[in-house]
Design an enzyme around this catalytic site. Structure first.
Site, short mmCIF file in Angstrom:
data_model
loop_
_atom_site.label_atom_id
_atom_site.label_comp_id
_atom_site.label_asym_id
_atom_site.label_seq_id
_atom_site.Cartn_x
_atom_site.Cartn_y
_atom_site.Cartn_z
N LYS A 8 28.22 36.82 46.08
CA LYS A 8 28.49 35.46 46.57
C LYS A 8 28.20 35.38 48.07
O LYS A 8 28.21 36.40 48.76
CB LYS A 8 29.95 35.05 46.32
CG LYS A 8 30.99 35.84 47.11
CD LYS A 8 31.27 35.33 48.51
CE LYS A 8 32.21 36.28 49.21
NZ LYS A 8 32.17 36.15 50.70
N PRO A 90 25.44 45.64 48.18
CA PRO A 90 25.91 46.59 49.20
C PRO A 90 27.42 46.49 49.40
O PRO A 90 28.02 45.42 49.17
CB PRO A 90 25.15 46.19 50.46
CG PRO A 90 24.59 44.85 50.21
CD PRO A 90 24.50 44.66 48.74
N ALA A 92 31.20 46.48 51.27
CA ALA A 92 31.84 45.95 52.48
C ALA A 92 30.86 45.08 53.27
O ALA A 92 30.72 45.21 54.48
CB ALA A 92 32.35 47.10 53.34
N ALA A 93 30.19 44.19 52.55
CA ALA A 93 29.06 43.45 53.13
C ALA A 93 29.36 41.98 53.38
O ALA A 93 28.57 41.28 53.99
CB ALA A 93 27.85 43.58 52.20
N LEU A 95 29.80 40.09 50.66
CA LEU A 95 29.15 39.54 49.45
C LEU A 95 30.04 39.67 48.22
O LEU A 95 29.61 39.36 47.11
CB LEU A 95 27.82 40.27 49.20
CG LEU A 95 26.78 40.19 50.32
CD1 LEU A 95 25.57 41.07 49.99
CD2 LEU A 95 26.33 38.75 50.57
N ALA A 96 31.29 40.15 48.42
CA ALA A 96 32.29 40.28 47.34
C ALA A 96 31.82 41.16 46.20
O ALA A 96 32.10 40.88 45.03
CB ALA A 96 32.70 38.90 46.83
N GLY A 97 31.14 42.23 46.52
CA GLY A 97 30.63 43.13 45.47
C GLY A 97 31.75 43.71 44.63
O GLY A 97 31.70 43.68 43.39
N GLY A 98 32.82 44.19 45.26
CA GLY A 98 33.93 44.77 44.50
C GLY A 98 34.64 43.71 43.69
O GLY A 98 34.97 43.89 42.52
N ALA A 100 33.38 40.95 42.58
CA ALA A 100 32.50 40.51 41.47
C ALA A 100 32.61 41.48 40.30
O ALA A 100 32.67 41.07 39.14
CB ALA A 100 31.06 40.41 41.95
N ASP A 132 38.85 37.18 46.54
CA ASP A 132 37.56 36.61 46.10
C ASP A 132 37.40 36.66 44.58
O ASP A 132 36.46 36.08 44.03
CB ASP A 132 36.40 37.41 46.72
CG ASP A 132 36.07 36.94 48.12
OD1 ASP A 132 35.38 37.68 48.85
OD2 ASP A 132 36.49 35.82 48.49
C1 LIG Z 1 36.45 36.97 53.88
C2 LIG Z 1 36.27 36.55 52.46
C3 LIG Z 1 35.75 35.13 52.37
O1 LIG Z 1 35.35 34.81 51.05
O2 LIG Z 1 35.35 37.36 51.73
P1 LIG Z 1 34.55 38.72 52.10
O3 LIG Z 1 34.01 38.62 53.47
O4 LIG Z 1 35.57 39.82 51.97
O5 LIG Z 1 33.48 38.81 51.06
C4 LIG Z 1 37.62 36.63 51.71
O6 LIG Z 1 38.60 35.80 52.32
C5 LIG Z 1 38.18 38.05 51.61
O7 LIG Z 1 38.45 38.29 50.26
P2 LIG Z 1 38.75 39.80 49.79
O8 LIG Z 1 37.73 40.71 50.40
O9 LIG Z 1 38.91 39.79 48.31
O10 LIG Z 1 40.12 40.06 50.54
P3 LIG Z 1 41.38 40.90 50.00
O11 LIG Z 1 40.88 42.22 49.49
O12 LIG Z 1 42.20 40.02 49.12
O13 LIG Z 1 42.18 41.09 51.38
C6 LIG Z 1 41.70 41.98 52.36
C7 LIG Z 1 42.44 41.65 53.65
O14 LIG Z 1 41.85 40.44 54.20
C8 LIG Z 1 42.86 39.61 54.76
N1 LIG Z 1 42.80 38.30 54.11
C9 LIG Z 1 42.09 38.10 52.95
C10 LIG Z 1 42.04 36.83 52.40
C11 LIG Z 1 42.73 35.77 53.03
N2 LIG Z 1 42.71 34.52 52.51
N3 LIG Z 1 43.43 36.00 54.16
C12 LIG Z 1 43.47 37.25 54.72
O15 LIG Z 1 44.12 37.43 55.76
C13 LIG Z 1 44.19 40.33 54.57
O16 LIG Z 1 44.47 41.06 55.73
C14 LIG Z 1 43.90 41.29 53.43
O17 LIG Z 1 44.70 42.45 53.50
N1 LIG Z 2 33.48 48.24 42.47
C1 LIG Z 2 33.45 48.21 43.82
N2 LIG Z 2 32.35 47.79 44.47
C2 LIG Z 2 32.33 47.73 45.84
N3 LIG Z 2 33.36 48.11 46.64
C3 LIG Z 2 34.48 48.54 46.01
C4 LIG Z 2 34.58 48.60 44.59
N4 LIG Z 2 35.82 49.06 44.29
C5 LIG Z 2 36.45 49.26 45.45
N5 LIG Z 2 35.66 48.98 46.49
C6 LIG Z 2 36.07 49.08 47.92
O1 LIG Z 2 36.26 47.74 48.40
C7 LIG Z 2 35.72 47.58 49.70
C8 LIG Z 2 35.23 46.18 49.88
O2 LIG Z 2 34.31 45.94 48.80
P1 LIG Z 2 33.33 44.70 48.72
O3 LIG Z 2 33.92 43.72 47.75
O4 LIG Z 2 31.96 45.22 48.48
O5 LIG Z 2 33.37 44.07 50.21
P2 LIG Z 2 33.19 42.52 50.62
O6 LIG Z 2 34.36 41.80 50.02
O7 LIG Z 2 33.20 42.56 52.11
O8 LIG Z 2 31.88 42.08 50.08
C9 LIG Z 2 34.59 48.60 49.78
O9 LIG Z 2 34.49 49.10 51.10
C10 LIG Z 2 35.01 49.70 48.80
O10 LIG Z 2 35.61 50.79 49.51
#
Ligand SMILES: C[C@@](CO)(OP(=O)(O)O)[C@H](O)COP(=O)(O)OP(=O)(O)OC[C@H]1O[C@@H](n2ccc(N)nc2=O)[C@H](O)[C@@H]1O
Ligand SMILES: Nc1ncnc2c1ncn2[C@@H]1O[C@H](COP(=O)(O)OP(=O)(O)O)[C@@H](O)[C@H]1O
Length: 284
Positions: A8, A90, A92-93, A95-98, A100, A132
């Protein structure tokens, strides 16, 4: 059973404040992409996970495994599943790979185990795994609020081309949110403007409304994000933005073909570059 776990991007992301639970109140418009991980899921006595294409744990620390274990516990299901995960998104990008992958496991096992859970029940379970995950269960285009658990599906957008450029480092989502709280002048919200553009469905309009309140935070830590944005613009992107907490930067193009051409022009050192396109909710 083969299940696809689509990446995403966030077309708009406003942080509205902090919540009593320590998370942040969000208003964001999210869009799934054709880029996806693949999961082959079959019934088995226990839950096992094998990961290909990334250096990831295969136990409870993996979000795909955690989703299977949580669903089995809550559904009081006696059996298990063998899950084979092929990573293409990829880590920790932004892109919500984990997330998804976790959503794909919940969707796949709900069918494989004949549990009959509805979208809202699956989304509530998903929210326990990550913010996510609820959106990833719906896919397509959606307005997402709360911590990420309130998902309002929107009409599919035109199938725009997307170039993704990820620099060679990951970003801690938690740290980006922590640093956001310390901003003296947080960015102006822009999600409502993007919502109106999404309802009109015009590509140039969408590109002009891209906004991400977390972008200045990650960019202050990694200035290369600004250089990538400039290079994508020079390659003809309609609009450019960092996705989520980053560090992946995306450029929008009128078609996948124009995105493929632009991807070939990106010369950023050590970056992961790919061309993909918007993926509608109704499509597998
Ligand atoms: C920033 C966003 C935007 O879509 O996505 P990514 O960049 O990760 O893809 C999301 O809010 C990330 O979602 P996700 O990566 O699932 O976060 P989580 O694992 O639930 O939380 C990781 C940490 O991010 C912070 N967190 C997350 C979501 C939120 N609404 N408020 C927060 O403060 C919290 O400190 C939490 O401990
Ligand atoms: N199936 C998975 N795919 C990707 N990352 C994973 C998975 N399971 C656990 N993780 C951990 O979750 C962290 C964040 O994953 P990811 O969703 O890819 O990041 P982001 O939400 O920034 O796109 C990664 O650094 C990894 O250590």
């Amino acid at each position: 059973m083969l299940v696809k776990a689509h990446a995403k991007i966030n077309l708009a992301l406003d942080v509205l404040g902090t919540r009593p639970d320590g998370y942040h109140e969000l208003e964001t418009i999210m869009q799934t992409l054709e880029l996806h991980d693949e999961l082959e899921i079959t019934t088995a006595p226990d839950i096992t996970l094998a990961v290909q294409g990334a250096d990831l744990p295969a136990g409870p620390e993996n979000l795909a495994y955690r989703a299977a274990a949580l669903l089995r516990e809550r559904a009081e299901y006696a059996g298990g599943a063998e899950i084979r995960l092929v990573k293409r998104i990829p880590l920790a990008a932004g892109l919500a790979g984990g997330s998804a992958d976790a959503a794909a496991v919940l969707r796949g096992l709900n069918k494989l185990w004949h549990l009959g859970l509805g979208p809202a029940e699956l989304a509530a379970l998903g929210a326990e795994i990550g913010s996510d995950v609820p959106f990833c269960l719906y896919g397509g285009t959606a307005l997402v609020r709360g911590r990420g658990e309130a998902v309002t599906p929107l009409r599919d957008l035109p199938p725009l081309g997307v170039v993704l450029v990820k620099p060679p480092f990951g970003v801690s989502t938690a740290e980006v949110y922590r640093r956001y709280d310390a901003l003296v002048n947080p960015p102006q919200p822009g999600c409502r403007r993007m919502l109106a553009a999404a309802k009109r469905g015009d590509a140039a309009d969408l590109a002009a409304c891209l906004v991400n309140s977390l972008e200045p935070v990650t960019m202050s830590l990694h200035p290369v994000i600004g250089a990538i944005k400039r290079e994508l613009s020079a390659a003809g992107a309609l609009g450019v933005l960092m996705s989520g907490s980053g560090p992946t930067v995306f450029g929008l193009f009128k078609s996948r073909a124009s995105a493929e051409r632009a991807a070939g022009m990106i010369r950023q050192e050590d970056c992961w570059v790919t061309a993909t396109c918007f993926h509608g909710a109704g499509r597998e």
